[in-house]
Enzyme design. Sequence first.
Site, PDB file in Angstrom:
ATOM      1  N   ARG B  51       5.560  -9.916   3.507  1.00  0.00           N
ATOM      2  CA  ARG B  51       4.450  -9.156   2.951  1.00  0.00           C
ATOM      3  C   ARG B  51       4.350  -9.342   1.422  1.00  0.00           C
ATOM      4  O   ARG B  51       3.273  -9.576   0.880  1.00  0.00           O
ATOM      5  CB  ARG B  51       4.596  -7.687   3.323  1.00  0.00           C
ATOM      6  CG  ARG B  51       3.802  -6.717   2.480  1.00  0.00           C
ATOM      7  CD  ARG B  51       2.293  -6.943   2.585  1.00  0.00           C
ATOM      8  NE  ARG B  51       1.636  -6.371   1.413  1.00  0.00           N
ATOM      9  CZ  ARG B  51       0.652  -5.485   1.471  1.00  0.00           C
ATOM     10  NH1 ARG B  51       0.198  -5.101   2.633  1.00  0.00           N
ATOM     11  NH2 ARG B  51       0.123  -5.005   0.382  1.00  0.00           N
ATOM     12  N   ILE B  65       5.692  -0.257  -3.437  1.00  0.00           N
ATOM     13  CA  ILE B  65       5.917   0.373  -2.119  1.00  0.00           C
ATOM     14  C   ILE B  65       6.161  -0.713  -1.065  1.00  0.00           C
ATOM     15  O   ILE B  65       5.312  -0.953  -0.197  1.00  0.00           O
ATOM     16  CB  ILE B  65       4.752   1.297  -1.704  1.00  0.00           C
ATOM     17  CG1 ILE B  65       3.382   0.590  -1.835  1.00  0.00           C
ATOM     18  CG2 ILE B  65       4.750   2.572  -2.524  1.00  0.00           C
ATOM     19  CD1 ILE B  65       2.246   1.336  -1.128  1.00  0.00           C
ATOM     20  N   PRO B  66       7.325  -1.366  -1.111  1.00  0.00           N
ATOM     21  CA  PRO B  66       7.582  -2.437  -0.140  1.00  0.00           C
ATOM     22  C   PRO B  66       7.567  -1.931   1.306  1.00  0.00           C
ATOM     23  O   PRO B  66       8.053  -0.835   1.590  1.00  0.00           O
ATOM     24  CB  PRO B  66       8.978  -2.937  -0.538  1.00  0.00           C
ATOM     25  CG  PRO B  66       9.581  -1.862  -1.369  1.00  0.00           C
ATOM     26  CD  PRO B  66       8.443  -1.152  -2.031  1.00  0.00           C
ATOM     27  N   HIS B  67       6.964  -2.741   2.168  1.00  0.00           N
ATOM     28  CA  HIS B  67       6.921  -2.421   3.597  1.00  0.00           C
ATOM     29  C   HIS B  67       6.646  -3.702   4.363  1.00  0.00           C
ATOM     30  O   HIS B  67       6.357  -4.733   3.764  1.00  0.00           O
ATOM     31  CB  HIS B  67       5.850  -1.362   3.884  1.00  0.00           C
ATOM     32  CG  HIS B  67       4.475  -1.745   3.422  1.00  0.00           C
ATOM     33  ND1 HIS B  67       3.666  -2.576   4.141  1.00  0.00           N
ATOM     34  CD2 HIS B  67       3.786  -1.446   2.307  1.00  0.00           C
ATOM     35  CE1 HIS B  67       2.529  -2.763   3.493  1.00  0.00           C
ATOM     36  NE2 HIS B  67       2.578  -2.096   2.363  1.00  0.00           N
ATOM     37  N   GLY B  68       6.693  -3.643   5.679  1.00  0.00           N
ATOM     38  CA  GLY B  68       6.569  -4.841   6.496  1.00  0.00           C
ATOM     39  C   GLY B  68       5.125  -5.237   6.780  1.00  0.00           C
ATOM     40  O   GLY B  68       4.185  -4.616   6.300  1.00  0.00           O
TER      41      GLY B  68
END
Lengths: 102, 162
Positions: B51, B65-68
């Site tokens: 991502r 805001i790291p996320h998949g």
Amino acid sequence: MTTINGKDIRKLVIACDAGMGSSVMLAGQLRRALKKQPVTVEHTPVDSIPADADVVVCHTGLAERARRGAPDVPVVPFEVYLGDPAVDKVIKAIKDGGDLSV
Amino acid sequence: MSEPAAALLHPRAVRLDAVAADRDDAVRQCGWLLAEVGAVTSAYTDSMLERERSISTYLGEGVAIPHGTASGKNAVRRDALAVLRFPDEVDWDGHPVTLAIAIAARGDGHMAILAELAQILLDPDRARGLREATTADEIIRLLQPAEDPEPEKEPEEEGSAL
């Protein structure tokens, strides 16, 4: 270039990839900002934008995919997740009933 | 439905003195912490890295805001947040990041918290307060959605119904 009037927007869709982060944040912000307006705010994956969406808001990196998936719906691309003028314009058009050129 | 910050962000998922060599290292630590509290399987980290390489999750005011990705949702076991604070900053695609708020979610329970985060980051003083928070409880308290999520600076358009 298409022009729509803010008063004709009943369903605003934020298109995203995963629907976990930025789009969820933006949906939360827009729901707050448009709480008193007769507008539904949803976020959906960019490849499954509902046919009854009146306007789609998405990151510039996803705009082409959004246009391919929903060729009849105006797409408003934005660059930054916080305080992007493109998003502010959509909010203002909905609140004031002004025209929105996309 | 929205959930209180404390339900999604466990104090064990808060690291106040993390150190990372670069963005990918920071993202790996985020994935590791989410796995540590049982929110994701280890496969989630690769999806978070993917991502970042397509669209950065940098928000502004030193926060990412790291996320998949969509396919990474399969690695999510339960909705949760994790917070890593990098006092020495991490270079995140050219932006100095002090706070990474990692997200694992299948549903929308964290929407109100993210909307609150956006409000915080649009106010430089509140943003600094979040970056400089020194305890897990303080971070959880700051992210707690306001009871009445009304934009604070907007003048009332009509009389209160109360």
